[in-house]
Scaffold this active site. Structure first.
Site, PDB file in Angstrom:
ATOM      1  N   ARG A   1       0.816  -1.221   0.000  1.00 37.33           N
ATOM      2  CA  ARG A   1       0.000   0.000   0.000  1.00 37.33           C
ATOM      3  C   ARG A   1       0.849   1.270   0.000  1.00 37.33           C
ATOM      4  O   ARG A   1       0.443   2.287  -0.546  1.00 37.33           O
ATOM      5  CB  ARG A   1      -0.943  -0.002   1.198  1.00 37.33           C
ATOM      6  CG  ARG A   1      -2.167  -0.853   0.940  1.00 37.33           C
ATOM      7  CD  ARG A   1      -3.096  -0.819   2.110  1.00 37.33           C
ATOM      8  NE  ARG A   1      -4.419  -1.310   1.743  1.00 37.33           N
ATOM      9  CZ  ARG A   1      -5.377  -1.548   2.610  1.00 37.33           C
ATOM     10  NH1 ARG A   1      -5.170  -1.347   3.895  1.00 37.33           N
ATOM     11  NH2 ARG A   1      -6.552  -1.984   2.196  1.00 37.33           N
TER      12      ARG A   1
ATOM     13  N   GLY B   1     -12.518  -3.895   1.601  1.00 32.50           N
ATOM     14  CA  GLY B   1     -13.898  -3.438   1.745  1.00 32.50           C
ATOM     15  C   GLY B   1     -14.293  -2.429   0.680  1.00 32.50           C
ATOM     16  O   GLY B   1     -15.412  -2.470   0.159  1.00 32.50           O
TER      17      GLY B   1
ATOM     18  N   GLY C   1      -8.073  -7.679  -0.488  1.00 32.39           N
ATOM     19  CA  GLY C   1      -8.274  -8.584   0.641  1.00 32.39           C
ATOM     20  C   GLY C   1      -7.545  -9.898   0.486  1.00 32.39           C
ATOM     21  O   GLY C   1      -6.386  -9.950   0.081  1.00 32.39           O
TER      22      GLY C   1
ATOM     23  N   LYS D   1     -18.175 -16.357   3.542  1.00 26.61           N
ATOM     24  CA  LYS D   1     -19.620 -16.305   3.791  1.00 26.61           C
ATOM     25  C   LYS D   1     -20.448 -15.679   2.681  1.00 26.61           C
ATOM     26  O   LYS D   1     -20.065 -14.660   2.107  1.00 26.61           O
ATOM     27  CB  LYS D   1     -19.863 -15.488   5.064  1.00 26.61           C
ATOM     28  CG  LYS D   1     -19.309 -16.152   6.291  1.00 26.61           C
ATOM     29  CD  LYS D   1     -19.796 -15.447   7.535  1.00 26.61           C
ATOM     30  CE  LYS D   1     -19.153 -16.080   8.751  1.00 26.61           C
ATOM     31  NZ  LYS D   1     -18.468 -15.094   9.577  1.00 26.61           N
TER      32      LYS D   1
HETATM   33  N1  LIG Z   1     -14.274 -24.167   2.083  1.00 27.04           N
HETATM   34  C1  LIG Z   1     -13.946 -23.317   3.047  1.00 27.04           C
HETATM   35  N2  LIG Z   1     -14.227 -23.608   4.323  1.00 27.04           N
HETATM   36  C2  LIG Z   1     -13.879 -22.742   5.307  1.00 27.04           C
HETATM   37  N3  LIG Z   1     -13.275 -21.570   5.113  1.00 27.04           N
HETATM   38  C3  LIG Z   1     -12.972 -21.249   3.861  1.00 27.04           C
HETATM   39  C4  LIG Z   1     -13.305 -22.088   2.773  1.00 27.04           C
HETATM   40  N4  LIG Z   1     -12.875 -21.500   1.655  1.00 27.04           N
HETATM   41  C5  LIG Z   1     -12.298 -20.332   2.019  1.00 27.04           C
HETATM   42  N5  LIG Z   1     -12.345 -20.175   3.348  1.00 27.04           N
HETATM   43  C6  LIG Z   1     -11.782 -19.071   4.133  1.00 27.04           C
HETATM   44  O1  LIG Z   1     -12.379 -17.863   3.796  1.00 27.04           O
HETATM   45  C7  LIG Z   1     -11.511 -16.838   4.204  1.00 27.04           C
HETATM   46  C8  LIG Z   1     -11.654 -15.663   3.294  1.00 27.04           C
HETATM   47  O2  LIG Z   1     -12.972 -15.224   3.338  1.00 27.04           O
HETATM   48  P1  LIG Z   1     -13.308 -13.681   3.333  1.00 27.04           P
HETATM   49  O3  LIG Z   1     -14.734 -13.612   2.941  1.00 27.04           O
HETATM   50  O4  LIG Z   1     -12.852 -13.055   4.581  1.00 27.04           O
HETATM   51  O5  LIG Z   1     -12.292 -13.242   2.189  1.00 27.04           O
HETATM   52  P2  LIG Z   1     -12.367 -12.196   1.116  1.00 27.04           P
HETATM   53  O6  LIG Z   1     -13.541 -12.475   0.296  1.00 27.04           O
HETATM   54  O7  LIG Z   1     -11.073 -12.144   0.407  1.00 27.04           O
HETATM   55  O8  LIG Z   1     -12.647 -10.895   1.939  1.00 27.04           O
HETATM   56  P3  LIG Z   1     -11.738  -9.669   2.267  1.00 27.04           P
HETATM   57  O9  LIG Z   1     -11.531  -8.977   0.960  1.00 27.04           O
HETATM   58  O10 LIG Z   1     -12.560  -8.903   3.227  1.00 27.04           O
HETATM   59  O11 LIG Z   1     -10.480 -10.206   2.863  1.00 27.04           O
HETATM   60  C9  LIG Z   1     -10.120 -17.380   4.157  1.00 27.04           C
HETATM   61  O12 LIG Z   1      -9.534 -17.209   5.415  1.00 27.04           O
HETATM   62  C10 LIG Z   1     -10.318 -18.855   3.822  1.00 27.04           C
HETATM   63  O13 LIG Z   1      -9.545 -19.703   4.615  1.00 27.04           O
HETATM   64  O1  LIG Z   2      -7.703  -2.115   5.266  1.00 30.07           O
HETATM   65  C1  LIG Z   2      -8.685  -1.567   4.749  1.00 30.07           C
HETATM   66  O2  LIG Z   2      -9.582  -2.204   4.125  1.00 30.07           O
HETATM   67  C2  LIG Z   2      -8.769  -0.080   4.791  1.00 30.07           C
HETATM   68  O3  LIG Z   2      -7.563   0.494   5.200  1.00 30.07           O
HETATM   69  C3  LIG Z   2      -9.925   0.368   5.652  1.00 30.07           C
HETATM   70  O4  LIG Z   2      -9.732  -0.039   6.976  1.00 30.07           O
HETATM   71  P1  LIG Z   2     -10.998  -0.188   7.944  1.00 30.07           P
HETATM   72  O5  LIG Z   2     -11.779  -1.398   7.497  1.00 30.07           O
HETATM   73  O6  LIG Z   2     -10.448  -0.307   9.329  1.00 30.07           O
HETATM   74  O7  LIG Z   2     -11.840   1.063   7.769  1.00 30.07           O
END
Ligand SMILES: Nc1ncnc2c1ncn2[C@@H]1O[C@H](COP(=O)(O)OP(=O)(O)OP(=O)(O)O)[C@@H](O)[C@H]1O
Ligand SMILES: O=C(O)[C@H](O)COP(=O)(O)O
Length: 394
Positions: free
Chosen positions: A36, A374, A351, A197
């Site tokens: 970042r 987010g 993420g 989820k």
């Molecule tokens: N089949 C599964 N069973 C349980 N957990 C899982 C499975 N597949 C993925 N995960 C878990 O889901 C998590 C990621 O989900 P999350 O929704 O937080 O990620 P994201 O979509 O990348 O969101 P963000 O951008 O907020 O990080 C990971 O830690 C992963 O281990």
């Molecule tokens: O890491 C992030 O997604 C941004 O820096 C925003 O952080 P926050 O979810 O604590 O507002």
């Protein structure tokens, strides 16, 4: 983008309050990933070259309006100074007399980093008094903090009401890349949605169903869809209260002519551990006391095929528990397919998917990795980001 950018204002000799997202992961006081900070360098370098007095502001973590020693920005200032090859002054506060004093000593091209803006309760409350105190420090406001643009805070939104307010280059690039995907995508356009989820992805699935040609589902959230199709999911993640919603998504996809791809086989484990017993089973054969933690080899092939035939792919959320090697293959296969697909523009929605691509050493093969978790999710849900809305129109 219909917002003004740093190119549209004369910053020479001006005090520029530049909001960046230096919310970097830290361990024992050391930065573990400086992506970042690097992502904000083009704007910072441009401001330096143009002869601005560059006042940087960021949050770090969630100190909830109080001073938390471990969340000071000192290590960030040091890292930034190394990357710029230039001294960065760091203040222990984010506004007030001591800060004004430090700013009064700045020359054109100097860089100063304010303390963590979330040490003040007014930041997250978007208190106009704090926004004004920030605005008093500068002549121009630049927002380059895409990662925090979904927050209406004093340093991301409030301040824009008191100064000429423009976007930085990172903000501009993120909005352009993600905006093009949503408004004028090259086709076939594929979205890959994974993660833990359904609950967290409702808005993004709803919005993307109106835009994409192909929707690929993976990760923990897939099993609510599997259940909705009438199969048993054993101990896999399941959101009972979202089964009907999952059904309605599949119906909507059919109505809209969107190809809806679900796992056809999965890797199941008898417990959640790297050394668990595992096996590959068909999607309609998940044993009752096992849990599905990754997509299987046939699914990986199927998803690779769809990716290879796409012109644009947006990916948000891992396909399995990629943090554990035994369940990382599905996520790796998707990342590898994106890396191999030369004609496919790949957008990684921040993420965990961004972390996964990094982990597999494939980051530089992607066309765009969003710095927002987010923020990119909210953008893909079709929501307006307050930090962008507040900037001056062109
Ligand atoms: N089949 C599964 N069973 C349980 N957990 C899982 C499975 N597949 C993925 N995960 C878990 O889901 C998590 C990621 O989900 P999350 O929704 O937080 O990620 P994201 O979509 O990348 O969101 P963000 O951008 O907020 O990080 C990971 O830690 C992963 O281990
Ligand atoms: O890491 C992030 O997604 C941004 O820096 C925003 O952080 P926050 O979810 O604590 O507002």
């Amino acid at each position: 983008m219909n917002k003004k950018t740093v190119r549209d204002v004369d910053v020479k000799g001006k005090r520029v309050f530049c909001r960046v997202d230096f919310n970097v992961p830290m361990e024992n006081g050391a930065i573990t990933d400086d992506t970042r900070i690097r992502a904000a360098l083009p704007t910072i370098r441009y401001l330096i070259e143009q002869g601005a007095k560059v006042i940087l502001a960021s949050h770090l973590g969630r100190p909830k309006g109080k001073v938390v020693e471990e969340l000071r920005l000192n290590a960030v200032a040091e890292r930034l100074s190394e990357l710029l090859g230039k001294h960065v002054t760091k203040t222990d506060e984010a506004y007030g007399d001591a800060v004004k004093e430090a700013i009064s000593k700045m020359n054109e091209g100097d860089v100063l980093l304010l303390e963590n803006v979330r040490f003040y309760p007014g930041e997250e409350k978007n208190d106009p008094e704090l926004a004004k105190a920030f605005a008093e420090l500068a002549n121009i406001y630049v927002n380059d903090a895409f990662g925090a643009a979904h927050r209406a805070h004093a340093s991301t939104e409030g301040i824009a009401h008191y100064l000429p307010a423009v976007a930085g280059f990172l903000m501009e690039k993120e909005i352009e890349v993600l905006g093009k995907a949503l408004s004028n995508p090259d086709r076939p356009f594929t979205a890959i949605i994974g993660g833990a989820k359904v609950k967290d992805k409702i808005g993004v699935i709803e919005n993307l169903l109106n835009k994409v040609d192909n929707l690929i589902i993976g990760g923990g959230l897939a099993y609510t869809f599997v259940k909705a199709l009438g199969h048993e999911v054993g101990k896999s993640l399941l959101e009972e209260d979202k089964i009907e919603l999952a059904k309605s998504f599949m119906e909507k996809a059919k109505e809209k002519g969107v190809n809806f791809y679900m796992p056809v086989d999965v890797v199941v484990a008898d417990r959640f551990a790297n050394d668990a017993n595992t096996k590959v089973v068909a999607i309609d054969a998940i044993p009752s006391d096992w849990e599905a933690l990754d997509i299987g080899p046939k699914t990986r092939e199927l998803y690779r095929d769809v990716i290879m035939k796409s012109k644009l792919v947006v990916w948000n959320g891992p396909m399995g528990v990629f943090e554990i090697d035994a369940f990382a293959e599905g996520t790796k296969a998707v990342a590898q397919a994106l890396a191999d697909a030369a004609d496919t523009y790949s957008v990684i929605g921040g993420g965990d998917s961004a972390a996964a691509v990094e982990k597999f050493g494939l980051a530089d093969k992607m066309d765009h990795i969003s710095t927002g978790g987010g923020a990119s999710l909210e953008f893909m849900e079709g929501k307006q980001l307050p930090g962008v809305v507040a900037l001056n129109d062109k």
